[in-house]
Design a protein around this motif. Structure first.
Motif: not given
Length: 490
Positions: A282-283, A312-315, A321-323
């Motif tokens: 994730p980092s 952009i938020q959906k991408a 899901k936590t990103y």
């Protein structure tokens, strides 16, 4: 300014009976407004701050990340008036500059390939071993150089990296032309030529958090061809110097400004960003995203927020899901009629324009919204036109000083010259990408005799077929992102 004053004298607004009827008066004097000149950035490669919107290429000791030149070939049309020895001298001088800047070049001989005419381009490309050459130089003849360029890019993009040069340039060239080509070569091959140091007090956080820059633009068909599709180009930065970008193209409904499938394109760019960071997990993904959107009017701002911000938020959510990185949405407008002039005797350069870095965020801006005017470039000729920025959304709670200074400083990272440009490189690159889509379309339509069949009225080619075929063509070109041919559109 002279033309504006002449227009005022000609129109005689003070004697206009209709304006007087409504109680409206127009002053003959320019409005005095208060602006600021932002400090220029520190350019790492010259170890000093820049001048007024530019810095000297000759002072660049070595590129930030110079690349190794792959084996290449030089394609020379038989109709060209350039002899091989003349072309050889040009390339000797070109690579002398490249070596000075740190590029690695180990080839002693040039591979010249002759081509009869532009109709043989596809045949020649199909016959070249893709593993043998990593780059193809093309010398364009005097005649039909635009048609040559269009065909070369259509058949090569997504397969070979190319660098085109006009025959007139190879025959008689100046040092600055060679320098410009070296900048483009290092960029296309994955290098970074110059970088700015974000060490101003307002930019400290830039070194602490991963920021990805997105740029987007849409190009529409001419009024006479309004049935043809529009093309959207989206780019995303892939390194901390904001020098390397990945780009994706999309074919969509004619005259539609809001970008379709933006979520899918941004998701691919985010994954490429993580891949480029070589960290994993994730980092590897950016903590903040700054989205510079070109070409939208004030009436379309709400649509950008409803559809493109949501995309952009959906991408981001599609990655994990936590990103949920902080997102900032900024529109850039150049097509306006606002002009800024310095006080007499305080102008910059021979044209006497306002200084690069002049920002204005009072008096002539919106009373409630977050907008500002920024002239980030040196006006060489004519009157400088500042870019008008609107900050539509900001999760990061950036200060106005941060956004203005950051926007100004990244204008020095445009990779094709050693100047600051008039608006941010992400929007410039997305515009270049859209123009490349136009070349693809022109070549495609030419291959199916679209214009002649349309004029004769017996066309069997529907707009649906054009859209379907162009989407397939662009999908192949978008594979350049996977092949690390990132800046092929430059």
């Amino acid at each position: 300014m002279r033309k504006i004053k002449e227009m005022m004298e000609e129109r005689q607004f003070s004697h206009d009976e209709y304006l007087a009827e409504f109680g409206v008066s127009v002053s003959n004097n320019m409005m005095n407004v208060k602006g600021r000149v932002l400090p220029p950035p520190f350019v790492n490669e010259i170890q000093s701050k820049t001048g007024d919107g530019k810095f000297n290429f000759n002072k660049v000791r070595r590129f930030t990340v110079p690349v190794k030149m792959p084996r290449f070939c030089i394609v020379l049309p038989r109709e060209s008036y350039i002899a091989e020895n003349v072309a050889g001298k040009f390339f000797n001088d070109l690579f002398e500059i490249a070596l000075e800047k740190g590029l690695i070049y180990n080839h002693s001989n040039y591979d010249f390939i002759k081509i009869d005419n532009l109709h043989d381009i596809k045949k020649l490309i199909d016959g070249i071993n893709i593993t043998e050459f990593g780059l193809i130089f093309w010398i364009l003849p005097f005649k039909n150089d635009t048609e040559w360029y269009r065909k070369i890019k259509y058949f090569c993009d997504g397969r070979f990296l190319t660098q085109c040069m006009k025959e007139s340039l190879v025959k008689e060239y100046r040092n600055d032309a060679l320098q410009n080509i070296v900048l483009k070569l290092n960029l296309k091959l994955g290098g970074t030529s110059t970088s700015v140091r974000m060490d101003d007090v307002n930019l400290k956080r830039i070194s602490e958090e991963k920021i990805m820059l997105l740029g987007a633009d849409v190009t529409h068909p001419a009024p006479s061809a309004k049935h043809l599709p529009s093309y959207a180009g989206v780019v995303g930065s892939l390194n901390k110097q904001f020098s390397q970008y990945g780009g994706l193209l999309h074919c969509q409904e004619s005259k539609k400004e809001i970008i379709e499938d933006l979520d899918k394109m941004v998701a691919k760019l985010l994954k490429k960003y993580a891949e480029s960071s070589k960290i994993g997990g994730p980092s590897a993904f950016p903590k903040k995203i700054i989205y510079y959107r070109d070409g939208v009017s004030e009436g379309q701002f709400q649509q950008v927020l409803v559809y493109e911000l949501d995309a952009i938020q959906k991408a981001c959510m599609s990655i994990n899901k936590t990103y949920t990185p902080a997102i900032t949405v900024i529109t850039v407008q150049k097509r306006h009629h606002t002009r800024l002039f310095p006080k007499e005797g305080e102008g910059a350069g021979r044209a006497g324009n306002i200084h690069a870095g002049t920002v204005l965020d009072e008096e002539i801006v919106h009373p409630f919204n977050f907008d500002f005017f920024l002239c980030s470039h040196e006006g060489i000729q004519g009157t400088s036109r500042p870019a008008h920025y609107y900050v539509l959304y900001d999760d990061s709670n950036f200060s106005s000083d941060f956004i203005q200074l950051f926007t100004y400083h990244i204008c020095y990272t445009y990779a094709r010259c050693t100047r600051s440009v008039s608006y941010p490189p992400p929007t410039y690159y997305s515009h270049h990408l859209c123009m490349r889509a136009r070349y693809y379309q022109d070549e495609y339509l030419n291959s199916i005799n679209y214009e002649s069949s349309q004029s004769s009225g017996d066309s069997n080619v529907s707009i649906e077929k054009v859209m379907t075929d162009m989407k397939a063509i662009l999908e192949k070109k978008n594979e350049s992102l996977c092949k690390d041919q990132l800046m092929y559109f430059m």
